[in-house]
Design a protein around this motif. Structure first.
Motif, short mmCIF file in Angstrom:
data_model
loop_
_atom_site.label_atom_id
_atom_site.label_comp_id
_atom_site.label_asym_id
_atom_site.label_seq_id
_atom_site.Cartn_x
_atom_site.Cartn_y
_atom_site.Cartn_z
N SER A 159 0.80 -1.02 -0.02
CA SER A 159 0.12 -0.05 0.10
C SER A 159 1.01 1.19 -0.03
O SER A 159 2.10 1.17 -0.26
CB SER A 159 -0.87 0.13 1.30
OG SER A 159 -0.20 0.24 2.54
N GLY A 161 1.42 3.08 2.49
CA GLY A 161 2.24 3.30 3.93
C GLY A 161 2.86 1.93 4.27
O GLY A 161 3.81 2.01 5.32
N GLY A 186 3.55 1.62 -2.81
CA GLY A 186 2.78 2.72 -3.20
C GLY A 186 3.31 4.23 -3.10
O GLY A 186 3.25 4.91 -3.87
N ASP A 190 4.16 7.09 -5.67
CA ASP A 190 3.91 8.44 -5.46
C ASP A 190 5.07 9.27 -5.64
O ASP A 190 5.12 10.35 -6.19
CB ASP A 190 3.24 8.67 -4.17
CG ASP A 190 1.99 7.98 -4.09
OD1 ASP A 190 1.36 7.60 -4.98
OD2 ASP A 190 1.50 7.46 -2.77
N PRO A 201 -2.60 10.47 -6.44
CA PRO A 201 -1.55 9.40 -6.23
C PRO A 201 -1.07 8.85 -7.54
O PRO A 201 -1.57 8.75 -8.65
CB PRO A 201 -2.35 8.36 -5.44
CG PRO A 201 -3.69 8.52 -5.95
CD PRO A 201 -3.92 10.25 -6.31
N PRO A 204 -1.62 5.16 -10.04
CA PRO A 204 -2.62 4.80 -11.27
C PRO A 204 -2.13 5.40 -12.41
O PRO A 204 -2.24 5.36 -13.52
CB PRO A 204 -3.93 5.44 -10.93
CG PRO A 204 -3.90 5.41 -9.49
CD PRO A 204 -2.38 5.59 -8.96
#
Ligand code: KG4
Ligand code: ZN
Length: 363
Positions: A159, A161, A186, A190, A201, A204
């Motif tokens: 994720s 975090g 993730g 980012d 973010p 995607p």
């Protein structure tokens, strides 16, 4: 169905305000109020803004979860309740960590108030157990993804975090095999997106761009490859630094056009997938799991998901992902599912007044 156990769950661990109603392992409603728009201009989550937004939204989100649950219960003809009110739930559940302390506090305080008002027990849930068990969630009709309950199962949680590899021996018995030493997967998406000034973010956005790129265009370092047999740690700061210099150089040479950005996105995404599969492969050999559980926002990434499926197919291992995309990212329904399994183990908060946040909670 076993005797129905109704839970109203809340998650305010980061930047989503969420409340859900579950009946056993079935998700009846799952309301998520996203704060992406609020944090976008800062390029990441600002804790104090998240706290304020949670405070403003939590009551309405709980009310909405209840309202939607009533509609769904009628539609699927479950429980035959006249109407579902907070006084009719069996327990409340709330995320106590890991997460942002000011954000967690809001959900805990609100849940305490509800539990005290309606004289119900609270189940305190580890947010990461929620992600891990998200594939066990079923829809209102009882259809889910992880039907295979033979253990151990190997969980990969990816994720914004966290990046964790967890061995699940059974419900409630987990072994953290490894996690990231620096950035989460993730978060790396980012940050790379930010370097390329593409927005937030980043996941995607980069996945979309990668579709038009050549994934072998740039030779990037594969994180932690040299330490293959030593541990299960992940690391994304090296690849981030490599990309930073690469992008700087390309910019100076005036070469940072759309095609190059697509190539960079594809090359980065490929290396991330390889780094995750590397660790999964080691863990599969050492722990001999019966299947793989995927959880967290990065599971949305089709390239990464397909790469993992392909790799695990060679070991004849099923890969489970939650039945709905809403269960990938932060949401309260996964907290309700983890809480349901905790209720079966009689794991309730003994003194509600002492319940506190645990921002660094681990497995
Ligand atoms: O699980 P999540 O909602 O938040 C945390 O609990 O941290 O995951 C959000 C993260 C963000 O970093 C986002 O960039 C990433 O998941 N993400 C993706 C994709 N969709 C979301 N990363 C890669 N590819 C995607 N398609
Ligand atoms: Zn999460």
């Amino acid at each position: 169905m076993e005797k129905p156990y109704l839970i109203l769950s809340v998650d305010t661990s980061c930047d989503d305000t969420s409340a859900a109603v579950t009946v056993n392992d079935r998700v009846i409603s799952n309301v998520i109020s996203s704060q992406i728009e609020l944090h976008k201009k800062w390029g990441g989550v600002v804790p104090i803004l998240a706290k304020r937004a949670h405070e403003e939204r939590i009551k309405a989100v709980v009310d909405e979860a209840l309202k939607l649950a009533n509609t769904t219960l009628k539609r699927v003809n479950l429980l035959r309740l006249q109407s579902l009110t907070l006084s009719k739930v069996d327990a409340f559940a709330v995320t106590i960590g890991p997460g942002l302390a000011p954000a967690l506090e809001v959900g805990i305080r609100h849940t305490k108030e509800l539990a005290q008002k309606h004289n119900k027990p609270i189940i305190a849930v580890n947010h990461m157990e929620g992600h891990l068990l998200s594939s066990f969630a079923c829809n209102a009709l009882g259809h889910g993804s992880a039907t295979n309950n033979t253990f151990p199962l190997l969980g990969l949680l990816i994720s914004g975090g966290h990046t964790q590899l967890v061995l699940m021996h059974e419900f409630g018995i987990y072994e953290l095999l490894g996690e990231t030493l620096d950035d989460a997967v993730g978060e790396a998406f980012d940050k790379v997106s930010k370097m390329l000034e593409l927005g937030y973010p980043g996941g995607p956005i980069l996945e979309h761009l990668a579709k038009g790129g050549d994934e072998k265009a740039f030779k990037l370092p594969i994180p932690m490859r040299k330490r293959q047999d030593e541990n299960y740690s992940f690391s994304y700061s090296g690849i981030k630094t490599a990309l930073l210099y690469l992008i700087k150089g390309l910019k100076e040479q005036g070469k940072l056009d759309k095609k190059i950005i697509q190539d960079l996105a594809a090359s980065f995404q490929r290396i991330v997938a390889i780094s995750l599969i590397d660790k999964l492969e080691i863990a599969v050999k050492k722990t001999n799991p019966k299947g793989i559980l995927l959880g967290g926002g990065v599971v949305s990434n089709l390239y990464i998901r397909h790469s993992i499926r392909r790799a695990m197919k060679k070991h004849a291992l099923p890969v489970y992902i939650p039945y709905s995309k809403k269960l990938f990212t932060d949401n309260a329904a996964m907290i309700g599912i983890a809480a349901y399994y905790q209720s079966k183990r009689n794991n309730f908060v003994s003194d509600i007044t002492l319940l506190d946040r645990s921002p660094n909670l681990s497995f």
